[in-house]
Design a protein around this motif. Structure first.
Motif, PDB file in Angstrom:
ATOM      1  N   TRP A 187       0.823  -1.210   0.000  1.00 29.32           N
ATOM      2  CA  TRP A 187       0.000   0.000   0.000  1.00 29.32           C
ATOM      3  C   TRP A 187       0.859   1.264   0.000  1.00 29.32           C
ATOM      4  O   TRP A 187       0.387   2.339  -0.358  1.00 29.32           O
ATOM      5  N   TYR A 188       2.109   1.142   0.406  1.00 33.69           N
ATOM      6  CA  TYR A 188       2.989   2.300   0.536  1.00 33.69           C
ATOM      7  C   TYR A 188       4.157   2.307  -0.455  1.00 33.69           C
ATOM      8  O   TYR A 188       4.934   3.246  -0.467  1.00 33.69           O
ATOM      9  N   ALA A 216      -0.489   4.602  -8.733  1.00 35.22           N
ATOM     10  CA  ALA A 216       0.762   5.197  -8.257  1.00 35.22           C
ATOM     11  C   ALA A 216       0.481   6.428  -7.390  1.00 35.22           C
ATOM     12  O   ALA A 216       1.149   6.635  -6.370  1.00 35.22           O
ATOM     13  N   HIS A 217      -0.520   7.217  -7.745  1.00 39.17           N
ATOM     14  CA  HIS A 217      -0.874   8.399  -6.960  1.00 39.17           C
ATOM     15  C   HIS A 217      -1.409   7.993  -5.587  1.00 39.17           C
ATOM     16  O   HIS A 217      -1.072   8.616  -4.576  1.00 39.17           O
ATOM     17  N   LEU A 218      -2.228   6.956  -5.549  1.00 40.83           N
ATOM     18  CA  LEU A 218      -2.749   6.463  -4.261  1.00 40.83           C
ATOM     19  C   LEU A 218      -1.596   6.034  -3.361  1.00 40.83           C
ATOM     20  O   LEU A 218      -1.502   6.456  -2.202  1.00 40.83           O
ATOM     21  N   VAL A 219      -0.700   5.199  -3.874  1.00 38.23           N
ATOM     22  CA  VAL A 219       0.425   4.688  -3.088  1.00 38.23           C
ATOM     23  C   VAL A 219       1.325   5.840  -2.634  1.00 38.23           C
ATOM     24  O   VAL A 219       1.739   5.895  -1.473  1.00 38.23           O
ATOM     25  N   GLN A 220       1.596   6.781  -3.521  1.00 40.21           N
ATOM     26  CA  GLN A 220       2.436   7.933  -3.181  1.00 40.21           C
ATOM     27  C   GLN A 220       1.787   8.768  -2.066  1.00 40.21           C
ATOM     28  O   GLN A 220       2.458   9.190  -1.125  1.00 40.21           O
ATOM     29  N   THR A 221       0.471   8.973  -2.148  1.00 41.17           N
ATOM     30  CA  THR A 221      -0.234   9.765  -1.144  1.00 41.17           C
ATOM     31  C   THR A 221      -0.236   9.057   0.205  1.00 41.17           C
ATOM     32  O   THR A 221       0.001   9.683   1.249  1.00 41.17           O
ATOM     33  N   LEU A 222      -0.482   7.757   0.202  1.00 39.98           N
ATOM     34  CA  LEU A 222      -0.468   6.999   1.455  1.00 39.98           C
ATOM     35  C   LEU A 222       0.931   6.991   2.079  1.00 39.98           C
ATOM     36  O   LEU A 222       1.068   7.098   3.296  1.00 39.98           O
TER      37      LEU A 222
END
Length: 192
Positions: A96-97, A133-139
């Motif tokens: 997730w990260y 990629a944006h989700l993982v980067q934000t998390l």
């Protein structure tokens, strides 16, 4: 940047206490959660789209994928289940990260259709996420940010420290099914 907010699953007064017998009522010590937050099955749940987890998930389900409605197919649905029900306990895997590939069905696996008719393929992302990629980067930014850093010691106390068992665990709604704790069963007795 997207703001991540966490709200309690339910008002504290509505939450069960460890004094309330859970699903195992009358069958031993009381607990808040009937499952553990981390297990091999949970890892397979989140990583079903990546090998070797795909093969292991199929093996776990007798050579087929689990029912589509039970697969991980929507971040929003999974989040809602976790914050609305104390029966849904899930720890996020490291992917997730750091690895957005677990959110894509790059191997074009036939994961089925939900009862509502939704084809399960790539994981449905929250509306604010432009891409996996944006989700993982934000998390990851949130995990490495000041807020999470300031509270990291609280998580450590719950998972590894003095709040994982006993009175502290009861007061912090952190009591799991008794057999999930090391030493709950004498393994030597099982061999006899």
């Amino acid at each position: 940047s997207a703001a991540l907010r966490v709200r309690p699953a339910s008002p504290p007064a509505a939450r069960p206490s460890a004094g309330d017998k859970g699903p195992g009522s009358g069958c031993g010590p009381a607990y808040h959660f009937g499952t553990h937050y981390s297990s091999a099955g949970l890892v397979l749940h989140f990583l079903v789209r990546l090998e070797p987890f795909t093969a292991l998930a199929r093996q776990l389900q007798g050579g087929r994928f689990d029912v589509a409605d039970r697969l991980f197919w929507s971040v929003r649905k999974t989040w809602a289940g976790c914050v609305q029900s104390m029966a849904e306990v899930k720890e996020l895997t490291p992917e997730w990260y750091c690895n957005p590939a677990f959110l894509r069905n790059s191997n074009r696996l036939h994961l089925g259709h939900t009862q509502a008719g939704t084809e399960v393929g790539d994981v449905e992302l929250p509306p604010w996420a432009r891409s996996p990629a944006h989700l993982v980067q934000t998390l990851r930014r949130a995990l490495e940010g000041e807020y999470a850093s300031a509270l990291l010691h609280c998580w450590i106390d719950l998972i590894f420290g003095h709040l994982q068992r006993g009175r502290g665990a009861e007061e912090h709604l952190n009591v799991f099914f008794p057999l999930t704790y090391e030493g709950a069963v004498d393994l030597a007795d099982l061999e006899r």
